[in-house]
Design an enzyme around this catalytic site. Structure first.
Site, mmCIF file in Angstrom:
data_model
loop_
_atom_site.group_PDB
_atom_site.id
_atom_site.type_symbol
_atom_site.label_atom_id
_atom_site.label_comp_id
_atom_site.label_asym_id
_atom_site.label_seq_id
_atom_site.Cartn_x
_atom_site.Cartn_y
_atom_site.Cartn_z
ATOM 1 N N GLU A 165 0.951 -1.242 0.083
ATOM 2 C CA GLU A 165 -0.068 0.021 0.051
ATOM 3 C C GLU A 165 0.870 1.378 0.049
ATOM 4 O O GLU A 165 0.469 2.381 0.098
ATOM 5 C CB GLU A 165 -0.891 -0.068 1.061
ATOM 6 C CG GLU A 165 -2.110 -0.995 1.076
ATOM 7 C CD GLU A 165 -2.985 -1.278 2.382
ATOM 8 O OE1 GLU A 165 -2.578 -0.833 3.382
ATOM 9 O OE2 GLU A 165 -3.826 -1.938 2.178
ATOM 10 N N GLU B 145 -6.862 -6.957 -1.752
ATOM 11 C CA GLU B 145 -7.245 -7.180 -0.319
ATOM 12 C C GLU B 145 -8.605 -7.169 -0.312
ATOM 13 O O GLU B 145 -9.193 -5.886 -0.194
ATOM 14 C CB GLU B 145 -6.520 -6.372 0.482
ATOM 15 C CG GLU B 145 -4.970 -6.611 0.559
ATOM 16 C CD GLU B 145 -4.325 -5.742 1.819
ATOM 17 O OE1 GLU B 145 -3.031 -5.713 1.851
ATOM 18 O OE2 GLU B 145 -5.204 -5.178 2.586
#
Length: 874
Positions: free
Chosen positions: A483, A544
């Site tokens: 991320e 995710e």
């Protein structure tokens, strides 16, 4: 600076990878004792016996793992035990500074060179061999968790018959405070190491931060010329079909590095053997010269290709490179590889990345992976079992999350074997490395974005890990971090290294970058009603998404104490769900009121049972909704997450003990290559074909149940469904009309008429207008009988339903009667299955290699029965 770092990293990669003619793992005769600033490393490396006050140690092994093995501290995976172990943030780093010592017999040869390789030390170490302190790149310290450390020890051992090693391992200097934040206060990320050890929302902090010799130690022997860093790339022209004779050839390109270890000119021949082919090249090396050579291209006629899971077979070839001097082998390197080519086109319909293996598109159905054990206790068998479970779920990709480790070659070998593509993050996370403001962090966002402190070490480590892993056919994607991208100077150099040292794989700057999925994000991470996933589109390639994952009762009991089995309940006064303190400690994610839509559990055993049906439906619905949008809405989804390295109560298809739960079988059903499924919003039925072949001569039988009896049955001939396509049937559309009776269950059976085989079965309980599964209350008791016969390590099980009602959501497991314990890991051809009235179900159970030969029972738990059915003994 960029040119300097690139050249420096290349030199490190060159010097740190050795796999010589003779390589021996030093995984025996290790001892460990507390270290301090006054210790003499030369003394410990002169000893031929066991140091005073030392304890036996395992290497690979961390300090804490060895202290637990020696009963200094309790099992940190049970109850509140991990909180009773001194945390390094309170004790200081000296508490976990330890010596590791080793003695073994050797017989050094005069014409050979000898090396030690430490494949992983956390965090830095002083190393002594036979009284000599070793130097690592002109430093007294071997540094960095993800940098293999290789050093020549020929002079230290040439006059002795013993190899005596002493390693003083120091923890990370800034271990951070576990304050409840992701990665604690974030200070752990100043170093280049695993970040989860300061705590995350699925694990408590690891007290020693995994200090130790956590990966293999190798003793390497070679002669005058060392063969190292062999790099294999394969070229597979054209669009290929799996499971056919490949008429077009494939091409294997091989480079290798040769290092002259002596002060003389060496003349010799490099020879490469693979696929019954041999190529050679004559070489002259100046004293101490290192060169990279390009061997002649090898043409493979009728190649056996490597395919991803669900596409075709995972054929592996073997390659051996040797350097011959004066007729004898100086050194060699052996590698298993797969002939395949991966491409990464941009899908303009979905605006997301597409992955193709041998030019065949593969819809990505994958999971996020942390590691097999939070204390870094790895075994080949556990790697194999966990990767196999992903294979058995019909998944085709694993993403190795960036807050953990660069996974080990043994993990990649298992992925090679089972056809699981790997998406490998490097060592950064948005949490610790400052993607967003976080009040739990000690330092501000801009400061955190410069982590880690040693950028050169990051670059050296990237180069080294690229070189270590690049020959695995399963490796598909490199990623800068979880991320968040690394700092710009690291990122720029990393991109160049990936081109130079690999050159075949796609690189995402971070795990949800726009080059993966335009306007990408990730999540959600909380439990949802089943129709949520059909009503709400996720991101075109979501890295995710997932939520709950409570395990089965048998294994949940292994870490919850009996006084902490209180079920979650909603407190109306405070308008909150109240969770038991031990459940919270083990990171329980709430099922909230959704679990009570399925039943009204009164104790932990019932709660775990109902949770499995919620698990099954949650993940089946999530994956089916995404598969239904294959190629027009989505190119892939990675579940967050599929496994736990600790006894957490969230995000797992199987638990730490490798006991599969309802999540696994919900995913397995949804991800079948040929699959029939129901859209719960509009009652459309989809027949999905994600194989590379046209679906012909299939028939779909649809049973509609009111209560437990079928009220309507439809039989349809399915038209030829093309590869990678979905056929939509609107036959059941009228059931959503308010004036029609609401059915209780649907059963779908897809049959291949030519082969008279069942291809897929899918069974749905249906919620009423209030979202409750009142249909489950209509289920009646059933009469089941179970028997099996054994052949080798397989059990062939038959479960008969003698009742006039279908047997719903039956779960089997294997029990060792001699020890009154469950046998794990076990692999089931199916589980959590349904059996129609007056029918039987046959499944195959594969046992682990160490399973008992006698006194085994197969236990069947049925939804309506409190007492399980035990198999007849055979």
């Amino acid at each position: 600076m960029f040119r300097f770092l690139t050249a420096f990293a290349l030199s490190i990669a060159f010097s740190n990878t050795l796999l010589a003619q003779s390589t021996k793992e030093l995984n025996y005769n290790w001892y460990m004792l507390k270290g301090n600033h006054t210790d003499d490393g030369k003394f410990y490396s002169y000893l031929t016996g066991v140091p005073q006050n030392a304890m036996k140690a395992k290497v690979p092994g961390t300090v804490l793992a060895n202290l637990i093995d020696n009963n200094i501290y309790p099992n940190p995976f049970f109850g509140f035990n991990i909180a009773q172990i001194p945390d390094i943030s309170k004790t200081g780093v000296d508490e976990y500074t330890y010596w590791f010592t080793h003695v073994s017999e050797i017989n050094p040869k005069k014409d050979c060179h000898y090396f030690l390789q430490f494949r992983g030390i956390n965090y830095n170490a002083e190393v002594f061999v036979n009284g000599t302190q070793l130097k690592f790149d002109n430093s007294d310290l071997a540094q960095g968790m993800f940098l293999r450390q290789t050093v020549e020890i020929t002079n230290a051992i040439k006059f002795t018959s013993r190899l005596r090693i002493a390693v003083l391992v120091h923890p990370p200097a800034l271990p951070g405070i576990p304050n409840g934040g992701q990665g604690g206060d974030g200070m752990i990320a100043h170093q280049l190491c695993n970040q989860f050890v300061a705590g995350w929302d699925w694990i408590q902090a690891i007290p020693d931060r995994n200090t130790g010799i956590w990966d293999k130690v190798l003793f390497i022997e070679t002669k005058s010329v060392d063969v190292q860093n062999t790099h294999i790339t394969t070229e597979v022209p054209g669009v290929r079909l799996p499971q056919v004779n490949q008429k077009q050839p494939a091409f294997v390109h091989v480079t290798t590095e040769l290092k002259n270890l002596e002060n003389r000119i060496v003349n010799g021949t490099a020879i490469c053997y693979t696929a019954n082919k041999k190529v050679t090249q004559k070489v002259t090396l100046q004293p101490y010269q290192s060169i990279e050579i390009y061997l002649p291209t090898i043409t493979i006629e009728h190649p056996k290709l490597w395919w991803a899971n669900g596409q075709g077979e995972q054929h592996l070839e073997h390659l051996n490179v040797q350097f011959i001097e004066n007729g004898s082998v100086s050194d060699s390197e052996a590698i298993d590889y797969g002939i395949r080519e991966i491409t990464y086109p941009w899908n303009t319909t979905t605006n997301s990345r597409e992955i193709r293996v041998n030019r065949q598109p593969i819809f990505i159905k994958g999971g996020n992976w942390i590691m097999t054990d939070a204390l870094l206790r790895f075994t080949d068998a556990k790697y194999d079992a966990e990767v196999r479970m992903h294979h058995d779920m019909n998944l085709n990709m694993i993403r190795v999350w960036g807050g953990g480790i660069t996974e080990r070659p043994e993990f990649y070998s298992a992925c090679d074997k089972y056809g699981i593509l790997v998406f490998q993050d490097f060592w950064a996370s948005g949490d610790c490395n400052g993607r967003w403001f976080d009040p739990t962090k000690k330092e501000d966002t801009n400061t955190r974005r410069k982590y880690p402190d040693d950028h050169a070490l990051f670059i050296k480590s990237v180069a080294d890990q690229l070189t270590m892993l690049r020959n695995h056919p399963s490796l598909a994607i490199w990623c800068g971090g979880n991320e968040i991208r690394p700092p710009k100077d690291i990122l720029d150099t990393m991109k160049q290294l990936i081109k130079t040292l690999d050159g075949t794989r796609f690189f995402f700057e971070f795990s949800n970058h726009d080059s993966m999925s335009l306007h990408s994000h990730d999540g959600p991470y909380t439990i949802k009603p089943e129709d949520y996933f059909w009503k709400n589109k996720t991101y075109p390639f979501n890295s995710e998404m997932g939520n709950v994952g409570l395990g089965e009762y048998n294994t949940t009991q292994k870490f919850l104490t009996s006084d902490h089995e209180t079920l979650p309940y909603f407190d109306a006064k405070i308008q909150k769900w109240v969770i038991d303190t031990m459940w919270k400690f083990h990171k329980f994610y709430g099922y909230d009121s959704i679990i009570y839509r399925y039943g009204n559990p009164k104790n932990l055993q019932q709660y775990c049972k109902v949770a499995q049906l919620v698990n099954y439906n949650q993940y089946r619905s999530m994956m089916e909704s995404v598969v239904s949008g294959m190629w027009h809405d989505y190119t892939g989804l990675l579940i967050w997450k599929t496994q736990n390295p600790w006894t957490a109560m969230v995000g797992q298809m199987y638990d730490y003990y490798l006991d599969p739960n309802g999540c696994l079988y919900g995913v397995k059903e949804a991800c079948k290559p040929i699959h029939v499924m129901l859209n719960p919003v509009n009652y459309e039925v989809y027949v999905v074909n994600s194989t590379g072949a046209t679906l012909k001569h299939h028939q779909l039988k649809i049973e509609v149940f009111n209560g437990v009896k079928p009220i309507t049955t439809y039989t349809l001939n399915i038209k030829n469904t093309a590869p990678y396509k979905i056929d939509t049937l609107k036959l059941l559309k009228h059931f959503k009309n308010a004036d029609q009776h609401q059915p209780d269950f649907f059963r779908f059976v897809l049959v291949n008429r030519n082969e008279e085989t069942e291809v897929d079965e899918n069974f749905y309980p249906l919620a009423n207008a209030n979202g409750n599964f009142e249909c489950l209350k209509k289920l009646k008791t059933v009469s089941l009988k179970c028997s099996y016969h054994r052949s080798g390590n397989k059990l062939f099980v038959t479960v008969k339903n003698k009742s006039r009602n279908f047997a719903f959501f039956n779960r089997v497991n294997v029990w060792d009667d001699s020890h009154d314990s469950q046998v794990l890991p076990v692999f089931y051809s199916d589980n959590y299955f349904n059996i129609p009235a007056k029918s039987k179900k046959k499944i195959i159970i594969e046992l682990p290699a160490n399973a008992p030969r006698k006194n085994l029972s197969v236990i069947v738990n049925n939804w309506t029965e409190e007492i399980p059915v035990v198999s007849a003994k055979k």
